[in-house]
Design a protein around this motif. Sequence first.
Motif, PDB file in Angstrom:
ATOM      1  N   VAL A  81       0.840  -1.194   0.000  1.00 36.62           N
ATOM      2  CA  VAL A  81       0.000   0.000   0.000  1.00 36.62           C
ATOM      3  C   VAL A  81       0.876   1.245   0.000  1.00 36.62           C
ATOM      4  O   VAL A  81       1.754   1.401   0.853  1.00 36.62           O
ATOM      5  CB  VAL A  81      -0.935   0.021   1.231  1.00 36.62           C
ATOM      6  CG1 VAL A  81      -1.771   1.292   1.235  1.00 36.62           C
ATOM      7  CG2 VAL A  81      -1.844  -1.200   1.216  1.00 36.62           C
ATOM      8  N   ASN A  82       0.661   2.116  -0.983  1.00 41.36           N
ATOM      9  CA  ASN A  82       1.326   3.414  -1.036  1.00 41.36           C
ATOM     10  C   ASN A  82       0.354   4.471  -0.510  1.00 41.36           C
ATOM     11  O   ASN A  82      -0.661   4.759  -1.149  1.00 41.36           O
ATOM     12  CB  ASN A  82       1.725   3.759  -2.476  1.00 41.36           C
ATOM     13  CG  ASN A  82       2.722   2.768  -3.048  1.00 41.36           C
ATOM     14  OD1 ASN A  82       3.680   2.389  -2.384  1.00 41.36           O
ATOM     15  ND2 ASN A  82       2.500   2.344  -4.284  1.00 41.36           N
ATOM     16  N   LEU A  83       0.657   5.001   0.663  1.00 41.47           N
ATOM     17  CA  LEU A  83      -0.217   5.980   1.294  1.00 41.47           C
ATOM     18  C   LEU A  83       0.251   7.397   0.953  1.00 41.47           C
ATOM     19  O   LEU A  83       1.349   7.807   1.336  1.00 41.47           O
ATOM     20  CB  LEU A  83      -0.226   5.796   2.810  1.00 41.47           C
ATOM     21  CG  LEU A  83      -0.762   4.472   3.350  1.00 41.47           C
ATOM     22  CD1 LEU A  83      -0.698   4.469   4.868  1.00 41.47           C
ATOM     23  CD2 LEU A  83      -2.193   4.242   2.889  1.00 41.47           C
ATOM     24  N   HIS A  84      -0.580   8.141   0.246  1.00 43.96           N
ATOM     25  CA  HIS A  84      -0.327   9.547  -0.049  1.00 43.96           C
ATOM     26  C   HIS A  84      -1.144  10.344   0.965  1.00 43.96           C
ATOM     27  O   HIS A  84      -2.378  10.360   0.908  1.00 43.96           O
ATOM     28  CB  HIS A  84      -0.769   9.885  -1.474  1.00 43.96           C
ATOM     29  CG  HIS A  84      -0.125   9.030  -2.523  1.00 43.96           C
ATOM     30  ND1 HIS A  84       1.018   9.401  -3.194  1.00 43.96           N
ATOM     31  CD2 HIS A  84      -0.471   7.801  -3.010  1.00 43.96           C
ATOM     32  CE1 HIS A  84       1.358   8.456  -4.056  1.00 43.96           C
ATOM     33  NE2 HIS A  84       0.472   7.479  -3.967  1.00 43.96           N
ATOM     34  N   VAL A  85      -0.448  10.969   1.898  1.00 45.41           N
ATOM     35  CA  VAL A  85      -1.130  11.580   3.043  1.00 45.41           C
ATOM     36  C   VAL A  85      -1.160  13.096   2.909  1.00 45.41           C
ATOM     37  O   VAL A  85      -0.148  13.734   2.610  1.00 45.41           O
ATOM     38  CB  VAL A  85      -0.440  11.184   4.363  1.00 45.41           C
ATOM     39  CG1 VAL A  85      -1.297  11.618   5.552  1.00 45.41           C
ATOM     40  CG2 VAL A  85      -0.185   9.671   4.418  1.00 45.41           C
ATOM     41  N   PHE A  86      -2.337  13.666   3.154  1.00 47.22           N
ATOM     42  CA  PHE A  86      -2.537  15.110   3.084  1.00 47.22           C
ATOM     43  C   PHE A  86      -3.202  15.574   4.380  1.00 47.22           C
ATOM     44  O   PHE A  86      -3.841  14.780   5.079  1.00 47.22           O
ATOM     45  CB  PHE A  86      -3.432  15.475   1.893  1.00 47.22           C
ATOM     46  CG  PHE A  86      -2.900  14.993   0.575  1.00 47.22           C
ATOM     47  CD1 PHE A  86      -2.089  15.807  -0.212  1.00 47.22           C
ATOM     48  CD2 PHE A  86      -3.199  13.710   0.110  1.00 47.22           C
ATOM     49  CE1 PHE A  86      -1.585  15.360  -1.429  1.00 47.22           C
ATOM     50  CE2 PHE A  86      -2.701  13.249  -1.110  1.00 47.22           C
ATOM     51  CZ  PHE A  86      -1.894  14.077  -1.874  1.00 47.22           C
ATOM     52  N   HIS A  87      -3.053  16.841   4.694  1.00 46.54           N
ATOM     53  CA  HIS A  87      -3.771  17.349   5.864  1.00 46.54           C
ATOM     54  C   HIS A  87      -4.377  18.709   5.558  1.00 46.54           C
ATOM     55  O   HIS A  87      -3.927  19.447   4.675  1.00 46.54           O
ATOM     56  CB  HIS A  87      -2.883  17.396   7.107  1.00 46.54           C
ATOM     57  CG  HIS A  87      -1.777  18.404   7.080  1.00 46.54           C
ATOM     58  ND1 HIS A  87      -1.388  19.122   8.183  1.00 46.54           N
ATOM     59  CD2 HIS A  87      -0.965  18.800   6.088  1.00 46.54           C
ATOM     60  CE1 HIS A  87      -0.383  19.916   7.862  1.00 46.54           C
ATOM     61  NE2 HIS A  87      -0.102  19.737   6.609  1.00 46.54           N
ATOM     62  N   ALA A  88      -5.449  19.024   6.308  1.00 43.64           N
ATOM     63  CA  ALA A  88      -6.185  20.266   6.106  1.00 43.64           C
ATOM     64  C   ALA A  88      -6.963  20.587   7.371  1.00 43.64           C
ATOM     65  O   ALA A  88      -7.152  19.727   8.245  1.00 43.64           O
ATOM     66  CB  ALA A  88      -7.133  20.146   4.918  1.00 43.64           C
ATOM     67  N   ILE A  89      -7.413  21.823   7.456  1.00 47.25           N
ATOM     68  CA  ILE A  89      -8.222  22.284   8.588  1.00 47.25           C
ATOM     69  C   ILE A  89      -9.667  22.423   8.137  1.00 47.25           C
ATOM     70  O   ILE A  89      -9.947  22.980   7.069  1.00 47.25           O
ATOM     71  CB  ILE A  89      -7.688  23.627   9.122  1.00 47.25           C
ATOM     72  CG1 ILE A  89      -6.292  23.420   9.729  1.00 47.25           C
ATOM     73  CG2 ILE A  89      -8.639  24.221  10.152  1.00 47.25           C
ATOM     74  CD1 ILE A  89      -5.551  24.690  10.010  1.00 47.25           C
ATOM     75  N   LEU A  90     -10.583  21.898   8.952  1.00 49.86           N
ATOM     76  CA  LEU A  90     -12.008  21.991   8.635  1.00 49.86           C
ATOM     77  C   LEU A  90     -12.629  23.115   9.458  1.00 49.86           C
ATOM     78  O   LEU A  90     -12.476  23.159  10.681  1.00 49.86           O
ATOM     79  CB  LEU A  90     -12.715  20.668   8.944  1.00 49.86           C
ATOM     80  CG  LEU A  90     -14.213  20.634   8.641  1.00 49.86           C
ATOM     81  CD1 LEU A  90     -14.449  20.699   7.135  1.00 49.86           C
ATOM     82  CD2 LEU A  90     -14.871  19.388   9.220  1.00 49.86           C
ATOM     83  N   ALA A  91     -13.329  24.012   8.797  1.00 51.45           N
ATOM     84  CA  ALA A  91     -14.005  25.109   9.481  1.00 51.45           C
ATOM     85  C   ALA A  91     -15.071  24.563  10.434  1.00 51.45           C
ATOM     86  O   ALA A  91     -15.787  23.605  10.113  1.00 51.45           O
ATOM     87  CB  ALA A  91     -14.637  26.046   8.457  1.00 51.45           C
ATOM     88  N   VAL A  92     -15.172  25.171  11.594  1.00 55.28           N
ATOM     89  CA  VAL A  92     -16.109  24.709  12.626  1.00 55.28           C
ATOM     90  C   VAL A  92     -17.541  24.702  12.119  1.00 55.28           C
ATOM     91  O   VAL A  92     -18.330  23.811  12.466  1.00 55.28           O
ATOM     92  CB  VAL A  92     -15.979  25.590  13.884  1.00 55.28           C
ATOM     93  CG1 VAL A  92     -17.017  25.199  14.929  1.00 55.28           C
ATOM     94  CG2 VAL A  92     -14.576  25.491  14.475  1.00 55.28           C
ATOM     95  N   GLU A  93     -17.889  25.669  11.285  1.00 53.42           N
ATOM     96  CA  GLU A  93     -19.272  25.766  10.812  1.00 53.42           C
ATOM     97  C   GLU A  93     -19.684  24.595   9.927  1.00 53.42           C
ATOM     98  O   GLU A  93     -20.876  24.419   9.632  1.00 53.42           O
ATOM     99  CB  GLU A  93     -19.503  27.081  10.064  1.00 53.42           C
ATOM    100  CG  GLU A  93     -18.521  27.374   8.953  1.00 53.42           C
ATOM    101  CD  GLU A  93     -17.337  28.215   9.407  1.00 53.42           C
ATOM    102  OE1 GLU A  93     -16.765  28.917   8.547  1.00 53.42           O
ATOM    103  OE2 GLU A  93     -16.994  28.160  10.606  1.00 53.42           O
TER     104      GLU A  93
END
Length: 300
Positions: A81-93
């Motif tokens: 398995v090749n895991l391409h990992v990303f991250h982001a912030i989700l707005a509270v609303e």
Amino acid sequence: MSKAQLNVAIAIVLQQGKVLVGFREAIQHQGNKYEFPGGKVEAGESPSEACRREVFEEVGVDIQAWHDFDFIQHEYEDVIVNLHVFHAILAVELNADIQRPWRWYSRAELGELSFPKANQRLIQRLVWPNAIKISSDLNALTECSHEQLFYWRNDLDEAVQLEALADISVHELNQVIVNTQLYAKLNSIQQANVAAIHLKQQQLMNMHAEDLILGQRYVASCHDELSLQHAQRIGCDAVLLSPVHTTATHPEAKSLGWPRFAELSTAMHIPVFALGGLTPVDLSQAQEHGAYGVAGQRFF
């Protein structure tokens, strides 16, 4: 016979110190385990496009801005398995749009959950100790407990620094934070094993998201709202916010005080370490004011 390879996009979704996690049903591959949102990269789409699509399909929210976080290749008995990992912030609303079984977990809780083996590196990166000891004396590393990281802050000649680090074992390096200038001079084994890369505020403000090294953990020193927001925007993992109180080492620096510290730290979605005139005993008070942990020199 070579094993089949599977490209998977994984999303680390952050909000106010917490991480979005779900639970796999028993009938699924790696069932009865917790997971981050994500899925197979389909033909004709990039990993980042797959990440956005999977989060929209599984979680119910559309996040457009993603940062590269890591790339992990893990070999199971039946597949690579090749895991391409990303991250982001989700707005509270957008929380009302989150579908079951996805929910928020604190970083400390992640260590208590059972994830697939391929995710263990991500858990290690997301879960920080609550204390960072700062010292110019590398020998002070031996005084650190396993619940602390050690930031080696010094003005020594570069050759002297490299010679000193040459005597540090790979296991010990797992606790050591080094500035980005020193990190660039380390060998590949040392670079792969340091706990994190440190950025001074001026270094931070000169960096962009694409300058961060994929798979490396970054912690930035910040003294104001502008630098805090920049650190979060480009994808740093954590920040040191100082000075909370006036210190003997920097008496000229205007202290934030707990009210202003709380105002700044609670607006952040990544871990904030309180720094400046603190001791490990101040951890509870710091956390009451929005800190993830504490950092210090003289009293640690």
